[in-house]
Write a protein that holds these residues in place. Structure first.
Motif, PDB file in Angstrom:
ATOM      1  N   ARG A   6      14.740  29.875 101.581  1.00 58.19           N
ATOM      2  CA  ARG A   6      14.771  29.035 100.377  1.00 58.19           C
ATOM      3  C   ARG A   6      15.670  29.640  99.309  1.00 58.19           C
ATOM      4  O   ARG A   6      16.499  28.951  98.703  1.00 58.19           O
ATOM      5  CB  ARG A   6      13.341  28.863  99.833  1.00 58.19           C
ATOM      6  CG  ARG A   6      13.286  28.041  98.550  1.00 58.19           C
ATOM      7  CD  ARG A   6      11.876  27.865  98.050  1.00 58.19           C
ATOM      8  NE  ARG A   6      11.163  29.087  97.773  1.00 58.19           N
ATOM      9  CZ  ARG A   6      11.330  29.856  96.689  1.00 58.19           C
ATOM     10  NH1 ARG A   6      12.231  29.544  95.780  1.00 58.19           N
ATOM     11  NH2 ARG A   6      10.599  30.954  96.520  1.00 58.19           N
ATOM     12  N   SER A  12      14.300  26.118  94.288  1.00 57.11           N
ATOM     13  CA  SER A  12      12.983  26.513  93.788  1.00 57.11           C
ATOM     14  C   SER A  12      11.922  25.992  94.761  1.00 57.11           C
ATOM     15  O   SER A  12      12.210  25.143  95.623  1.00 57.11           O
ATOM     16  CB  SER A  12      12.741  25.905  92.403  1.00 57.11           C
ATOM     17  OG  SER A  12      12.622  24.498  92.502  1.00 57.11           O
ATOM     18  N   GLN A  13      10.701  26.470  94.610  1.00 59.42           N
ATOM     19  CA  GLN A  13       9.610  25.948  95.436  1.00 59.42           C
ATOM     20  C   GLN A  13       9.430  24.454  95.185  1.00 59.42           C
ATOM     21  O   GLN A  13       9.183  23.694  96.122  1.00 59.42           O
ATOM     22  CB  GLN A  13       8.305  26.690  95.138  1.00 59.42           C
ATOM     23  CG  GLN A  13       8.270  28.089  95.673  1.00 59.42           C
ATOM     24  CD  GLN A  13       6.937  28.773  95.420  1.00 59.42           C
ATOM     25  OE1 GLN A  13       6.151  28.353  94.570  1.00 59.42           O
ATOM     26  NE2 GLN A  13       6.683  29.847  96.153  1.00 59.42           N
ATOM     27  N   GLU A  14       9.598  24.049  93.945  1.00 58.52           N
ATOM     28  CA  GLU A  14       9.450  22.640  93.589  1.00 58.52           C
ATOM     29  C   GLU A  14      10.520  21.787  94.266  1.00 58.52           C
ATOM     30  O   GLU A  14      10.231  20.698  94.768  1.00 58.52           O
ATOM     31  CB  GLU A  14       9.519  22.459  92.068  1.00 58.52           C
ATOM     32  CG  GLU A  14       8.337  23.037  91.317  1.00 58.52           C
ATOM     33  CD  GLU A  14       8.415  24.559  91.125  1.00 58.52           C
ATOM     34  OE1 GLU A  14       9.476  25.182  91.401  1.00 58.52           O
ATOM     35  OE2 GLU A  14       7.391  25.136  90.715  1.00 58.52           O
ATOM     36  N   GLU A  15      11.754  22.272  94.293  1.00 57.44           N
ATOM     37  CA  GLU A  15      12.842  21.523  94.919  1.00 57.44           C
ATOM     38  C   GLU A  15      12.641  21.398  96.426  1.00 57.44           C
ATOM     39  O   GLU A  15      12.814  20.314  96.998  1.00 57.44           O
ATOM     40  CB  GLU A  15      14.189  22.187  94.613  1.00 57.44           C
ATOM     41  CG  GLU A  15      14.587  22.077  93.154  1.00 57.44           C
ATOM     42  CD  GLU A  15      15.750  22.972  92.779  1.00 57.44           C
ATOM     43  OE1 GLU A  15      16.541  22.575  91.915  1.00 57.44           O
ATOM     44  OE2 GLU A  15      15.868  24.088  93.347  1.00 57.44           O
ATOM     45  N   ALA A  17       9.809  21.635  98.014  1.00 52.64           N
ATOM     46  CA  ALA A  17       8.630  20.780  98.214  1.00 52.64           C
ATOM     47  C   ALA A  17       9.020  19.306  98.160  1.00 52.64           C
ATOM     48  O   ALA A  17       8.571  18.508  98.989  1.00 52.64           O
ATOM     49  CB  ALA A  17       7.570  21.096  97.161  1.00 52.64           C
ATOM     50  N   ALA A  18       9.864  18.945  97.213  1.00 48.08           N
ATOM     51  CA  ALA A  18      10.302  17.551  97.104  1.00 48.08           C
ATOM     52  C   ALA A  18      11.104  17.129  98.333  1.00 48.08           C
ATOM     53  O   ALA A  18      10.965  15.999  98.814  1.00 48.08           O
ATOM     54  CB  ALA A  18      11.127  17.360  95.837  1.00 48.08           C
ATOM     55  N   ASN A  21       8.556  16.718 101.130  1.00 49.98           N
ATOM     56  CA  ASN A  21       7.447  15.836 100.779  1.00 49.98           C
ATOM     57  C   ASN A  21       6.074  16.507 100.855  1.00 49.98           C
ATOM     58  O   ASN A  21       5.139  15.980 101.472  1.00 49.98           O
ATOM     59  CB  ASN A  21       7.483  14.566 101.643  1.00 49.98           C
ATOM     60  CG  ASN A  21       6.671  13.438 101.045  1.00 49.98           C
ATOM     61  OD1 ASN A  21       6.568  13.334  99.833  1.00 49.98           O
ATOM     62  ND2 ASN A  21       6.094  12.611 101.894  1.00 49.98           N
ATOM     63  N   SER A  23       3.477  19.449  98.304  1.00 46.90           N
ATOM     64  CA  SER A  23       3.320  20.000  96.956  1.00 46.90           C
ATOM     65  C   SER A  23       3.952  21.397  96.890  1.00 46.90           C
ATOM     66  O   SER A  23       4.054  22.088  97.912  1.00 46.90           O
ATOM     67  CB  SER A  23       1.845  20.094  96.587  1.00 46.90           C
ATOM     68  OG  SER A  23       1.208  21.071  97.384  1.00 46.90           O
ATOM     69  N   PRO A  24       4.359  21.813  95.696  1.00 45.40           N
ATOM     70  CA  PRO A  24       4.877  23.177  95.544  1.00 45.40           C
ATOM     71  C   PRO A  24       3.854  24.239  95.970  1.00 45.40           C
ATOM     72  O   PRO A  24       4.228  25.279  96.505  1.00 45.40           O
ATOM     73  CB  PRO A  24       5.188  23.283  94.051  1.00 45.40           C
ATOM     74  CG  PRO A  24       5.454  21.872  93.636  1.00 45.40           C
ATOM     75  CD  PRO A  24       4.511  21.033  94.473  1.00 45.40           C
ATOM     76  N   SER A  25       2.567  23.960  95.766  1.00 49.66           N
ATOM     77  CA  SER A  25       1.549  24.939  96.181  1.00 49.66           C
ATOM     78  C   SER A  25       1.504  25.072  97.702  1.00 49.66           C
ATOM     79  O   SER A  25       1.207  26.146  98.224  1.00 49.66           O
ATOM     80  CB  SER A  25       0.173  24.575  95.622  1.00 49.66           C
ATOM     81  OG  SER A  25      -0.270  23.343  96.138  1.00 49.66           O
ATOM     82  N   SER A  28       4.202  27.449  98.489  1.00 45.12           N
ATOM     83  CA  SER A  28       3.743  28.783  98.110  1.00 45.12           C
ATOM     84  C   SER A  28       2.818  29.381  99.161  1.00 45.12           C
ATOM     85  O   SER A  28       2.950  30.556  99.528  1.00 45.12           O
ATOM     86  CB  SER A  28       3.025  28.715  96.759  1.00 45.12           C
ATOM     87  OG  SER A  28       2.518  29.976  96.410  1.00 45.12           O
TER      88      SER A  28
END
Length: 64
Positions: A6, A12-15, A17-18, A21, A23-25, A28
């Protein structure tokens, strides 16, 4: 393992995750080896990270 891939893509984790599909968690937990990705997730992660699924699986085996 997943964190390295990554970060190499400057995501980022958020990117990430999106892109896959979830969640960012969820990202993680996979990065912390709390959650092991299933085969479908490995393929989604590989596509998002532009690596082969076999490369992800080999990296996971080495990390464990």
């Amino acid at each position: 393992m997943l964190r390295r891939f990554r970060q190499e893509k400057d995501l980022s984790q958020e990117e990430l995750a999106a892109l896959v599909n979830v969640s960012p968690s969820h990202i993680s937990r996979m990065e912390s080896d709390v959650k092991v990705p299933n085969l479908e997730m490995i393929f989604r992660l590989a596509k998002a990270l532009e690596v082969g699924p076999d490369e992800l699986i080999k990296a996971m085996k080495k990390a464990s």
